[in-house]
Enzyme design. Structure first.
Site, PDB file in Angstrom:
ATOM      1  N   CYS A   1     -28.824  54.754-109.514  1.00 30.23           N
ATOM      2  CA  CYS A   1     -27.686  53.828-109.620  1.00 30.23           C
ATOM      3  C   CYS A   1     -26.468  54.296-108.839  1.00 30.23           C
ATOM      4  O   CYS A   1     -25.430  54.623-109.422  1.00 30.23           O
ATOM      5  CB  CYS A   1     -27.302  53.673-111.082  1.00 30.23           C
ATOM      6  SG  CYS A   1     -28.392  52.539-111.885  1.00 30.23           S
TER       7      CYS A   1
ATOM      8  N   ARG B   1     -30.137  65.074 -98.767  1.00 27.23           N
ATOM      9  CA  ARG B   1     -29.501  65.261 -97.448  1.00 27.23           C
ATOM     10  C   ARG B   1     -28.965  63.973 -96.819  1.00 27.23           C
ATOM     11  O   ARG B   1     -27.854  63.960 -96.316  1.00 27.23           O
ATOM     12  CB  ARG B   1     -30.451  65.988 -96.485  1.00 27.23           C
ATOM     13  CG  ARG B   1     -30.927  67.342 -97.012  1.00 27.23           C
ATOM     14  CD  ARG B   1     -31.633  68.183 -95.962  1.00 27.23           C
ATOM     15  NE  ARG B   1     -30.679  68.711 -95.005  1.00 27.23           N
ATOM     16  CZ  ARG B   1     -30.533  68.262 -93.782  1.00 27.23           C
ATOM     17  NH1 ARG B   1     -31.293  67.283 -93.334  1.00 27.23           N
ATOM     18  NH2 ARG B   1     -29.638  68.790 -92.987  1.00 27.23           N
TER      19      ARG B   1
HETATM   20  N1  LLP Z   1     -27.725  83.165 -94.683  1.00 28.64           N
HETATM   21  C1  LLP Z   1     -26.615  82.710 -95.289  1.00 28.64           C
HETATM   22  C2  LLP Z   1     -25.587  83.657 -95.674  1.00 28.64           C
HETATM   23  C3  LLP Z   1     -26.454  81.332 -95.534  1.00 28.64           C
HETATM   24  O1  LLP Z   1     -25.352  80.884 -96.115  1.00 28.64           O
HETATM   25  C4  LLP Z   1     -27.483  80.422 -95.155  1.00 28.64           C
HETATM   26  C5  LLP Z   1     -27.355  78.986 -95.414  1.00 28.64           C
HETATM   27  C6  LLP Z   1     -28.626  80.950 -94.537  1.00 28.64           C
HETATM   28  C7  LLP Z   1     -28.710  82.328 -94.300  1.00 28.64           C
HETATM   29  C8  LLP Z   1     -29.759  80.086 -94.076  1.00 28.64           C
HETATM   30  O2  LLP Z   1     -29.353  79.188 -93.126  1.00 28.64           O
HETATM   31  P1  LLP Z   1     -30.439  78.335 -92.305  1.00 28.64           P
HETATM   32  O3  LLP Z   1     -31.267  79.291 -91.506  1.00 28.64           O
HETATM   33  O4  LLP Z   1     -31.269  77.604 -93.301  1.00 28.64           O
HETATM   34  O5  LLP Z   1     -29.625  77.424 -91.485  1.00 28.64           O
HETATM   35  N2  LLP Z   1     -27.862  72.268 -97.558  1.00 28.64           N
HETATM   36  C9  LLP Z   1     -27.539  72.283 -96.144  1.00 28.64           C
HETATM   37  C10 LLP Z   1     -27.632  73.692 -95.567  1.00 28.64           C
HETATM   38  C11 LLP Z   1     -26.770  74.694 -96.270  1.00 28.64           C
HETATM   39  C12 LLP Z   1     -26.928  76.084 -95.682  1.00 28.64           C
HETATM   40  C13 LLP Z   1     -26.243  77.105 -96.506  1.00 28.64           C
HETATM   41  N3  LLP Z   1     -26.388  78.467 -96.039  1.00 28.64           N
HETATM   42  C14 LLP Z   1     -28.449  71.284 -95.442  1.00 28.64           C
HETATM   43  O6  LLP Z   1     -29.228  70.618 -96.105  1.00 28.64           O
HETATM   44  O7  LLP Z   1     -28.356  71.134 -94.231  1.00 28.64           O
END
Ligand code: LLP
Length: 403
Positions: free
Chosen positions: A329, A299
């Site tokens: 690296c 992140r």
């Molecule tokens: N539902 C759908 C359709 C989604 O695309 C996502 C997240 C969630 C639920 C869950 O979202 P949350 O409640 O966790 O915000 N890698 C990124 C976050 C990518 C989120 C992708 N979709 C980070 O590290 O911030």
């Protein structure tokens, strides 16, 4: 919550530690916020897909929001019943669609007309009816990081309102499709309520007009995930206010609210433990080199995300800014930039906070680094929930191909 020094001694570093009691509290808080309305919290498996984490939520009654058939399998293996499993995602392969229909999950979330066509065809071949929901893109700016914003027409996700209407009418007329739900997800790490309310309003209006104009009765109103958490000094949304914002758009409707939280349930329950290898200076720039890296926690490198870092034992000396960097690296390999830290010594333990969501799961084996072990702490007891990857694990699939 726990003695990080003894966990690091017992399990080694880098290490992920999850507070299962904190995860349960978050789940219960959000579930409670929807009291008085039929609701399903479908945990977004992508946030932290460890089988024990998914199983923990399953035992609390959660469903699972999955974005690959791998996640669907994980969720069901972890004990999530099929009638609480949702399969979303912008690009599903035929074999994934087929398996989801055969597994008889709650619904497949379709994201384009073309995809609905594939689902219909495959369901017809299987002589089954596929329950679907359609992901609507309400064209709302969620005011979050552009990489995790998903509800604008610029983004690849979902379909616009007019396309959605057309799709519902077509699905309703099809023998092979049963349109049971509607879905939207405008982004992740949301800290403002207005975009959520606005999106919910737009989608609720669509549900009403589908009912009034074509007699389609949807059963599930799926608001996606996105509820933000505090990494630094963000003002976050209270679960109660979040639920109220959504429920206020659904007055008079008998519909189950589905919510897909990921980060909210796991982020602040997770810690990434890493040990200091060395201190060094390049000119006036100070670096603290640690044994954890971007392949463990991506992140900071990917989003310039801030994670609070603390030392596991008290340190004498005045904190000065340092970049906390790993052994990979890449100049982009850092866990923090210009972070105030006291003088550090070889072996000192650092704790990177808020690492329970999109931490381990976004890890890789870059630089032939085995991924960390994962540990759960519940009611004061620690247990290993994923073994540290060994060099043999890393090369097994390649070695199998050698003559
Ligand atoms: N539902 C759908 C359709 C989604 O695309 C996502 C997240 C969630 C639920 C869950 O979202 P949350 O409640 O966790 O915000 N890698 C990124 C976050 C990518 C989120 C992708 N979709 C980070 O590290 O911030």
């Amino acid at each position: 919550m726990t003695d990080f020094n003894s966990l690091a001694d017992a399990y080694g570093t880098p290490l992920y530690v999850y507070d299962f009691d904190a995860m349960r509290e978050q789940y219960e808080k959000l579930k409670e916020a929807f009291r008085g309305r039929k609701s399903l919290l479908a945990y977004a498996v992508k946030a932290n897909s460890n089988l024990s984490v998914v199983g923990h939520f399953a035992r609390l009654g959660a469903g699972a929001d999955c974005v690959s058939i791998g996640e669907v399998r994980r969720a069901m293996m972890a004990g999530v019943p099929k009638y609480k499993v949702i399969f979303s995602g912008v690009g599903k392969r035929d074999d994934e669609i087929r398996e989801a229909i055969e597994r008889d999950i709650l619904y497949i979330n379709v994201e384009s007309e073309a995809e609905m066509g594939r689902v219909e065809l495959i369901a017809a071949e299987l002589e089954r009816t596929a329950r679907i929901s359609i992901r609507v893109n309400p064209n709302i700016d969620p005011k979050t990081h552009p990489y995790i914003s998903t509800g604008l027409h610029d983004n690849k996700f979902g379909v616009d309102i007019d396309t959605a209407k057309r799709m519902y009418i077509r699905a309703n007329a099809s023998e092979a499709l049963d349109p049971v739900g509607i879905h939207f997800h405008i982004g992740s790490q949301l800290t403002e309520l207005d975009p959520i309310r606005e999106a919910s309003e737009i989608v609720a209006d669509l549900v009403r007009s589908l009912h009034a104009a074509v007699g389609i009765e949807l059963k599930f109103f799926d608001v996606g995930g996105g509820l933000g958490v505090r990494y630094d000094d963000e003002t976050t949304i209270e679960p109660y206010d979040y639920a109220q914002a959504i429920l206020s758009t659904l007055t008079g409707m008998d519909i189950t609210v589905v919510c897909e939280p990921g980060r909210f349930l796991t982020a602040n329950a997770g810690y990434f433990l890493t040990r200091v290898l060395y201190e060094k200076r390049n000119g006036s720039k100070r670096f603290v080199v640690v044994d954890g890296a971007m392949n463990d926690l991506l992140r900071p490198s990917l989003y310039k995300a801030y994670h609070y870092i603390s030392a596991a034992k008290p340190h004498a000396g005045t904190p000065t800014p340092a970049d906390v960097v790993g052994p990979v690296c890449e100049s982009g390999d850092f866990l923090a930039k210009d972070y105030p830290l006291p003088p550090m010594e070889h072996g000192d333990l650092l704790i990177v906070h808020s690492a329970g969501a999109y931490g381990f799961g976004m890890g890789s084996n870059y630089n032939t680094r085995g991924r960390s072990a994962e540990v759960a702490v519940e009611k004061g007891e620690a247990r290993l929930i994923r073994m540290r990857e060994t060099f043999e694990d890393l090369i097994a699939a390649e070695q199998a191909c050698l003559d």
